[in-house]
Design a protein around this motif. Structure first.
Motif, PDB file in Angstrom:
ATOM      1  N   TRP A 102       0.828  -1.204   0.000  1.00  0.00           N
ATOM      2  CA  TRP A 102       0.000   0.000   0.000  1.00  0.00           C
ATOM      3  C   TRP A 102       0.861   1.253   0.000  1.00  0.00           C
ATOM      4  CZ3 TRP A 102      -0.517   4.370   2.886  1.00  0.00           C
ATOM      5  CH2 TRP A 102      -1.672   5.134   2.671  1.00  0.00           C
ATOM      6  N   HIS A 103       0.425   2.247  -0.761  1.00  0.00           N
ATOM      7  CA  HIS A 103       1.006   3.583  -0.738  1.00  0.00           C
ATOM      8  C   HIS A 103      -0.119   4.540  -1.108  1.00  0.00           C
ATOM      9  CE1 HIS A 103       3.237   7.143  -2.116  1.00  0.00           C
ATOM     10  NE2 HIS A 103       4.156   6.736  -1.250  1.00  0.00           N
ATOM     11  N   PRO A 104      -0.104   5.770  -0.613  1.00  0.00           N
ATOM     12  CA  PRO A 104      -1.174   6.708  -0.986  1.00  0.00           C
ATOM     13  C   PRO A 104      -1.328   6.897  -2.498  1.00  0.00           C
ATOM     14  CG  PRO A 104       0.105   7.620   0.832  1.00  0.00           C
ATOM     15  CD  PRO A 104       0.803   6.359   0.391  1.00  0.00           C
ATOM     16  N   ALA A 105      -0.249   6.668  -3.257  1.00  0.00           N
ATOM     17  CA  ALA A 105      -0.332   6.814  -4.721  1.00  0.00           C
ATOM     18  C   ALA A 105      -0.914   5.576  -5.394  1.00  0.00           C
ATOM     19  CB  ALA A 105       1.052   7.110  -5.299  1.00  0.00           C
ATOM     20  N   GLY A 106      -1.114   4.498  -4.639  1.00  0.00           N
ATOM     21  CA  GLY A 106      -1.697   3.298  -5.223  1.00  0.00           C
ATOM     22  C   GLY A 106      -1.103   2.033  -4.646  1.00  0.00           C
ATOM     23  N   ALA A 167       9.233  16.174 -14.251  1.00  0.00           N
ATOM     24  CA  ALA A 167       8.142  15.299 -13.820  1.00  0.00           C
ATOM     25  C   ALA A 167       7.907  15.383 -12.316  1.00  0.00           C
ATOM     26  CB  ALA A 167       8.422  13.850 -14.232  1.00  0.00           C
ATOM     27  N   ASN A 168       8.932  15.788 -11.577  1.00  0.00           N
ATOM     28  CA  ASN A 168       8.821  15.952 -10.127  1.00  0.00           C
ATOM     29  C   ASN A 168       8.563  17.408  -9.718  1.00  0.00           C
ATOM     30  OD1 ASN A 168       9.569  13.432  -8.305  1.00  0.00           O
ATOM     31  ND2 ASN A 168      10.711  13.244 -10.220  1.00  0.00           N
ATOM     32  N   GLY A 169       8.252  18.262 -10.683  1.00  0.00           N
ATOM     33  CA  GLY A 169       7.943  19.651 -10.367  1.00  0.00           C
ATOM     34  C   GLY A 169       9.134  20.499  -9.998  1.00  0.00           C
ATOM     35  N   ARG A 170      10.328  20.109 -10.463  1.00  0.00           N
ATOM     36  CA  ARG A 170      11.537  20.835 -10.084  1.00  0.00           C
ATOM     37  C   ARG A 170      12.093  21.712 -11.198  1.00  0.00           C
ATOM     38  NH1 ARG A 170      10.078  18.094  -6.213  1.00  0.00           N
ATOM     39  NH2 ARG A 170      11.366  17.569  -4.405  1.00  0.00           N
ATOM     40  N   ALA A 171      11.596  21.580 -12.423  1.00  0.00           N
ATOM     41  CA  ALA A 171      12.202  22.309 -13.533  1.00  0.00           C
ATOM     42  C   ALA A 171      11.171  22.607 -14.610  1.00  0.00           C
ATOM     43  CB  ALA A 171      13.352  21.485 -14.130  1.00  0.00           C
ATOM     44  N   VAL A 172      11.472  23.609 -15.401  1.00  0.00           N
ATOM     45  CA  VAL A 172      10.740  23.885 -16.627  1.00  0.00           C
ATOM     46  C   VAL A 172      11.361  22.994 -17.695  1.00  0.00           C
ATOM     47  CG1 VAL A 172      10.284  25.670 -18.361  1.00  0.00           C
ATOM     48  CG2 VAL A 172      10.259  26.251 -15.926  1.00  0.00           C
ATOM     49  N   LEU A 173      10.559  22.502 -18.621  1.00  0.00           N
ATOM     50  CA  LEU A 173      11.073  21.625 -19.675  1.00  0.00           C
ATOM     51  C   LEU A 173      10.684  22.229 -21.022  1.00  0.00           C
ATOM     52  CD1 LEU A 173      12.547  18.940 -20.193  1.00  0.00           C
ATOM     53  CD2 LEU A 173      10.305  17.835 -20.260  1.00  0.00           C
ATOM     54  N   GLY A 174      11.626  22.975 -21.621  1.00  0.00           N
ATOM     55  CA  GLY A 174      11.328  23.653 -22.880  1.00  0.00           C
ATOM     56  C   GLY A 174      10.150  24.600 -22.687  1.00  0.00           C
ATOM     57  N   ALA A 175       9.099  24.408 -23.478  1.00  0.00           N
ATOM     58  CA  ALA A 175       7.894  25.243 -23.372  1.00  0.00           C
ATOM     59  C   ALA A 175       6.931  24.729 -22.300  1.00  0.00           C
ATOM     60  CB  ALA A 175       7.184  25.295 -24.724  1.00  0.00           C
ATOM     61  N   ARG A 176       7.257  23.600 -21.702  1.00  0.00           N
ATOM     62  CA  ARG A 176       6.384  23.027 -20.661  1.00  0.00           C
ATOM     63  C   ARG A 176       6.696  23.699 -19.320  1.00  0.00           C
ATOM     64  NH1 ARG A 176       4.770  17.679 -22.722  1.00  0.00           N
ATOM     65  NH2 ARG A 176       6.050  17.259 -24.548  1.00  0.00           N
ATOM     66  N   ARG A 178       6.761  24.422 -15.213  1.00  0.00           N
ATOM     67  CA  ARG A 178       7.010  23.594 -14.044  1.00  0.00           C
ATOM     68  C   ARG A 178       5.684  23.001 -13.569  1.00  0.00           C
ATOM     69  NH1 ARG A 178      11.315  24.400 -10.657  1.00  0.00           N
ATOM     70  NH2 ARG A 178      11.521  26.483 -11.516  1.00  0.00           N
ATOM     71  N   LEU A 179       5.679  21.713 -13.301  1.00  0.00           N
ATOM     72  CA  LEU A 179       4.466  21.065 -12.804  1.00  0.00           C
ATOM     73  C   LEU A 179       4.217  21.482 -11.357  1.00  0.00           C
ATOM     74  CD1 LEU A 179       4.886  17.403 -14.131  1.00  0.00           C
ATOM     75  CD2 LEU A 179       3.455  19.219 -15.070  1.00  0.00           C
ATOM     76  N   THR A 180       2.961  21.715 -11.042  1.00  0.00           N
ATOM     77  CA  THR A 180       2.601  22.037  -9.666  1.00  0.00           C
ATOM     78  C   THR A 180       2.013  20.832  -8.948  1.00  0.00           C
ATOM     79  OG1 THR A 180       0.456  22.869 -10.384  1.00  0.00           O
ATOM     80  CG2 THR A 180       2.255  24.481 -10.163  1.00  0.00           C
ATOM     81  N   SER A 181       1.672  19.807  -9.693  1.00  0.00           N
ATOM     82  CA  SER A 181       1.229  18.555  -9.079  1.00  0.00           C
ATOM     83  C   SER A 181       1.585  17.414 -10.026  1.00  0.00           C
ATOM     84  CB  SER A 181      -0.279  18.567  -8.800  1.00  0.00           C
ATOM     85  OG  SER A 181      -1.002  18.587 -10.002  1.00  0.00           O
ATOM     86  N   TRP A 182       1.812  16.259  -9.451  1.00  0.00           N
ATOM     87  CA  TRP A 182       2.173  15.074 -10.225  1.00  0.00           C
ATOM     88  C   TRP A 182       1.849  13.865  -9.386  1.00  0.00           C
ATOM     89  CZ3 TRP A 182       5.612  12.224  -7.504  1.00  0.00           C
ATOM     90  CH2 TRP A 182       6.406  12.893  -6.584  1.00  0.00           C
ATOM     91  N   TRP A 192      -1.473   0.431 -16.304  1.00  0.00           N
ATOM     92  CA  TRP A 192      -1.542   1.840 -16.708  1.00  0.00           C
ATOM     93  C   TRP A 192      -2.465   1.973 -17.908  1.00  0.00           C
ATOM     94  CZ3 TRP A 192       1.628   4.763 -20.611  1.00  0.00           C
ATOM     95  CH2 TRP A 192       1.393   6.132 -20.521  1.00  0.00           C
ATOM     96  N   ASP A 193      -3.397   2.921 -17.849  1.00  0.00           N
ATOM     97  CA  ASP A 193      -4.379   3.084 -18.919  1.00  0.00           C
ATOM     98  C   ASP A 193      -3.948   4.080 -19.987  1.00  0.00           C
ATOM     99  OD1 ASP A 193      -4.694   5.536 -17.713  1.00  0.00           O
ATOM    100  OD2 ASP A 193      -6.757   5.196 -17.065  1.00  0.00           O
ATOM    101  N   GLY A 194      -2.731   4.604 -19.879  1.00  0.00           N
ATOM    102  CA  GLY A 194      -2.206   5.506 -20.894  1.00  0.00           C
ATOM    103  C   GLY A 194      -2.516   6.974 -20.654  1.00  0.00           C
ATOM    104  N   THR A 195      -3.169   7.292 -19.567  1.00  0.00           N
ATOM    105  CA  THR A 195      -3.490   8.692 -19.290  1.00  0.00           C
ATOM    106  C   THR A 195      -2.526   9.275 -18.276  1.00  0.00           C
ATOM    107  OG1 THR A 195      -5.033   8.115 -17.531  1.00  0.00           O
ATOM    108  CG2 THR A 195      -5.943   8.328 -19.756  1.00  0.00           C
ATOM    109  N   ARG A 196      -2.444  10.571 -18.309  1.00  0.00           N
ATOM    110  CA  ARG A 196      -1.626  11.264 -17.307  1.00  0.00           C
ATOM    111  C   ARG A 196      -2.508  11.518 -16.095  1.00  0.00           C
ATOM    112  NH1 ARG A 196       0.861  17.309 -17.668  1.00  0.00           N
ATOM    113  NH2 ARG A 196       1.081  17.489 -15.447  1.00  0.00           N
ATOM    114  N   PRO A 197      -1.998  11.282 -14.884  1.00  0.00           N
ATOM    115  CA  PRO A 197      -2.801  11.510 -13.688  1.00  0.00           C
ATOM    116  C   PRO A 197      -3.146  12.979 -13.518  1.00  0.00           C
ATOM    117  CG  PRO A 197      -0.586  10.749 -13.105  1.00  0.00           C
ATOM    118  CD  PRO A 197      -0.675  10.792 -14.580  1.00  0.00           C
TER     119      PRO A 197
END
Length: 197
Positions: A102-106, A167-176, A178-182, A192-197
């Motif tokens: 068990w983990h909170p992420a699944g 992916a861990n919200g630590r950097a900008v990636l080109g035009a993407r 910084r993620l605020t949640s992941w 995995w169903d192929g979608t982004r969480p």
């Protein structure tokens, strides 16, 4: 993801941090407002928690507490990190294919728990390096493995270390931006169903 990959990540990070024992291990970082000492204790705690959570099975175990003393000397914190890495590596390598934890992420399999451990270690070593005022780069093979296992939705190609930081919200990636949640994909990749969480 397996214990060998996890131990490679732990040794890369611990070896890097050993070269900076003379830094200010109590100074807070910028992106993560924890000191290097707090971050290394957190990494060791996570690896120990993951080992216990995986062994406890697919139902949450809320009775245990794990605590690595972040007030310890840096050299002792690194000993704790290496020991915790060996514990989780042994647990995931001894697991049967159908074992889940068990983990909170699944509900994850052994590779999911190894992947979470690797991600915690290399990304928080990046954070600790920032707190110490130095640059850190995780091993490319570990970054590649973590992205493939834990972030299957992350963009392909490019510098895998930079993609992992993004992916861990630590950097900008080109035009993407910084993620605020992941969220990690902890369950077996076959689920995995192929979608982004």
């Amino acid at each position: 993801m397996d214990g060998t990959t996890l131990l490679r990540a732990v040794e890369h990070s611990a070896g890097f941090l050993e070269r900076h024992l003379d830094g200010d291990w109590r100074r807070p970082g910028e992106q993560v407002e924890m000191s290097a000492a707090q971050l290394v204790a957190h990494m060791a705690n996570c690896l120990l928690w993951y080992g216990v959570d995986f062994c406890a099975g697919p139902r949450e175990l809320a009775t245990n507490t794990v605590s690595v003393d972040d007030g310890a000397e840096p050299v002792e914190l690194l000993r704790a990190l290496r020991a915790a890495g060996r514990v989780l590596a042994a647990v995931v390598d001894a697991a049967d294919p159908g074992d889940r934890g068990w983990h909170p992420a699944g509900i994850g399999d052994a590779s999911g728990f190894a992947g979470m451990g690797c991600d915690e270690v290399v990304v928080h070593t990046h954070d600790a390096a920032q707190a110490l005022g130095v640059d850190f780069e995780g091993p490319a093979d570990v970054a590649h493995a973590v992205l493939g296992r834990m972030f299957p939705w992350a963009p392909a190609g490019g510098d895998r270390w930079q993609v992992l930081l993004w992916a861990n919200g630590r950097a900008v990636l080109g035009a993407r931006p910084r993620l605020t949640s992941w969220r990690w994909h902890v369950a077996p990749l076959a689920e995995w169903d192929g979608t982004r969480p």
